[in-house]
Design an enzyme around this catalytic site. Structure first.
Site, PDB file in Angstrom:
ATOM      1  N   LYS A   1      30.189  65.936  14.650  1.00 40.58           N
ATOM      2  CA  LYS A   1      29.632  67.198  15.490  1.00 40.58           C
ATOM      3  C   LYS A   1      30.632  68.036  15.917  1.00 40.58           C
ATOM      4  O   LYS A   1      31.614  67.586  15.866  1.00 40.58           O
ATOM      5  CB  LYS A   1      28.673  66.540  16.307  1.00 40.58           C
ATOM      6  CG  LYS A   1      27.278  65.883  15.555  1.00 40.58           C
ATOM      7  CD  LYS A   1      26.172  65.639  16.652  1.00 40.58           C
ATOM      8  CE  LYS A   1      24.859  65.304  15.474  1.00 40.58           C
ATOM      9  NZ  LYS A   1      23.680  64.615  16.565  1.00 40.58           N
TER      10      LYS A   1
ATOM     11  N   ARG B   1      25.021  56.327  14.159  1.00 37.10           N
ATOM     12  CA  ARG B   1      24.819  57.132  12.836  1.00 37.10           C
ATOM     13  C   ARG B   1      25.828  57.792  12.362  1.00 37.10           C
ATOM     14  O   ARG B   1      26.150  58.720  13.020  1.00 37.10           O
ATOM     15  CB  ARG B   1      23.512  57.851  13.148  1.00 37.10           C
ATOM     16  CG  ARG B   1      22.852  58.588  12.128  1.00 37.10           C
ATOM     17  CD  ARG B   1      21.638  59.489  12.503  1.00 37.10           C
ATOM     18  NE  ARG B   1      21.002  60.331  11.576  1.00 37.10           N
ATOM     19  CZ  ARG B   1      21.845  61.445  11.082  1.00 37.10           C
ATOM     20  NH1 ARG B   1      22.871  61.949  11.733  1.00 37.10           N
ATOM     21  NH2 ARG B   1      21.288  62.093  10.084  1.00 37.10           N
TER      22      ARG B   1
HETATM   23  N1  PMM Z   1      21.698  64.262  14.361  1.00 38.50           N
HETATM   24  C1  PMM Z   1      21.476  64.932  13.351  1.00 38.50           C
HETATM   25  C2  PMM Z   1      20.391  64.174  12.455  1.00 38.50           C
HETATM   26  N2  PMM Z   1      19.513  63.457  12.835  1.00 38.50           N
HETATM   27  N3  PMM Z   1      19.255  61.441  14.118  1.00 38.50           N
HETATM   28  C3  PMM Z   1      19.506  60.963  15.477  1.00 38.50           C
HETATM   29  N4  PMM Z   1      18.679  59.799  15.864  1.00 38.50           N
HETATM   30  N5  PMM Z   1      20.369  61.098  16.257  1.00 38.50           N
HETATM   31  C4  PMM Z   1      21.419  62.221  15.825  1.00 38.50           C
HETATM   32  O1  PMM Z   1      22.062  62.661  16.943  1.00 38.50           O
HETATM   33  C5  PMM Z   1      21.148  62.951  14.371  1.00 38.50           C
HETATM   34  C6  PMM Z   1      19.758  62.623  14.023  1.00 38.50           C
HETATM   35  C7  PMM Z   1      22.334  66.202  12.957  1.00 38.50           C
HETATM   36  O2  PMM Z   1      23.270  65.533  12.173  1.00 38.50           O
HETATM   37  P1  PMM Z   1      23.405  65.555  10.405  1.00 38.50           P
HETATM   38  O3  PMM Z   1      23.136  67.043  10.151  1.00 38.50           O
HETATM   39  O4  PMM Z   1      24.733  65.050  10.417  1.00 38.50           O
HETATM   40  O5  PMM Z   1      22.511  64.801  10.145  1.00 38.50           O
END
Ligand code: PMM
Length: 307
Positions: free
Chosen positions: A212, A253
């Site tokens: 991030k 994640r």
């Molecule tokens: N961040 C993203 C997308 N989905 N889901 C959860 N549970 N927690 C998060 O912090 C989260 C998520 C955004 O990041 P990405 O674009 O790398 O998927």
């Protein structure tokens, strides 16, 4: 200190525009191949999203979202891969569950679609409630907090109450502070610093720090230089995952499981906790930390989180 390491969820964005991997796994076959690589690198569950949530992103229609994720989930489930669906829409979640998804990762925590809670209540699938204040096109204007940790916890507990009122079993719920969603960098650091205050709620906690922007800002050469690009943020991601593990989170994640697992295995070894479960026995029982202890996470396989 923790007695076993958290679940590692591998990120798979089947989108043209996610901030880190947008456009890379756009077609079903490349997405499936990448999921298998994530599994080979140690991910235990693949989190599949069809709608970008990067700051400023506009919404897509449900049919497009469904067309992106369902063939991937169908193929991976047939290969025996555990999948979650990253969606805020009940209709997409429902199709994903029918295709074999075992968990719903809802970044809106039930706030975007009133149909999500009844669906979870009916199916009993584990449901990630993330802290959320609005869709991606407006969220960076919603960053006012008195005390970000207290406010996020209070707002998440409100989302939990709404879920329970809709008939959702508390044992299905996983909380997520939502790093980067209606948060400044400083908010994210405070949430990481005081993660134990969220873990103390007693429900499993998932953390998504991977690649991030706040990590990119930290890693820029100096204050005036641009943030380090996403692909250069995996070591910093692993460090946050390891610290989160020490706080007792249930899962992390991440885009690059190998680095995160290496870091967590060191922490497990130093803690004297023995083998890191899941790594060597990917289909065996995995420890689920609930704030009050560890339980057998293999129940997740059956689409149910027993805590
Ligand atoms: N961040 C993203 C997308 N989905 N889901 C959860 N549970 N927690 C998060 O912090 C989260 C998520 C955004 O990041 P990405 O674009 O790398 O998927």
């Amino acid at each position: 200190m923790f007695g076993a390491r958290p679940w590692v969820l591998g990120v798979l964005n089947v989108t043209p525009d996610s901030f880190s991997d947008g456009g890379l796994w756009n077609a079903t076959d490349t997405a499936v191949a990448h999921a298998h690589q994530l599994i080979a690198d140690g991910a235990e569950l693949i989190d599949i999203g069809g709608e970008s949530t990067r700051p400023g992103a506009h919404r897509i229609d449900p049919e497009t979202e469904r067309r992106r994720v369902i063939p991937v989930i169908t193929a991976l489930a047939a290969d025996g891969v555990l999948c979650s669906v990253d969606t805020t829409r009940a209709e997409v979640a429902q199709a994903a569950i029918a295709a074999g998804a075992v968990l719903v990762n809802d970044v809106s925590g039930g706030l975007a679609d009133p149909g999500m809670a009844p669906l979870v209540a009916e199916t009993g699938v584990p449901w990630v409630l993330m802290h959320w204040r609005g869709h991606s096109d407006v969220m960076q204007r919603l960053t006012t907090y008195d005390d970000v940790v207290v406010d996020v916890r209070t707002e998440l507990l409100r989302q939990v109450e709404a879920a329970l009122a809709a008939g959702v079993d508390e044992r299905s719920l996983i909380l997520d502070p939502g790093l980067g969603f209606a948060k400044t960098s400083e908010h994210n650091w405070q949430l990481l610093r005081r993660l134990d205050e969220l873990v103390a709620v007693g429900l499993p906690v998932l953390l998504g720090a991977s690649r991030k922007r706040f990590l990119g800002d930290l890693l820029g050469r100096d204050q005036d230089s641009p943030p380090r690009p996403p692909a250069g943020r995996d070591v910093a991601t692993a460090a946050t995952s390891m610290l989160a593990a020490q706080h007792g989170v249930w899962g992390v994640r991440v885009h690059e499981p190998l680095v995160t697992l290496d870091a967590m295995r060191v922490a497990v070894a130093v803690a004297g906790a023995g083998e890191s479960p899941g790594r060597d026995t990917p289909t065996g029982p995995l420890a689920v930390h609930t704030g009050s202890g560890f339980v057998d996470g293999a129940r997740l396989r059956a689409g149910r989180l027993e805590v």
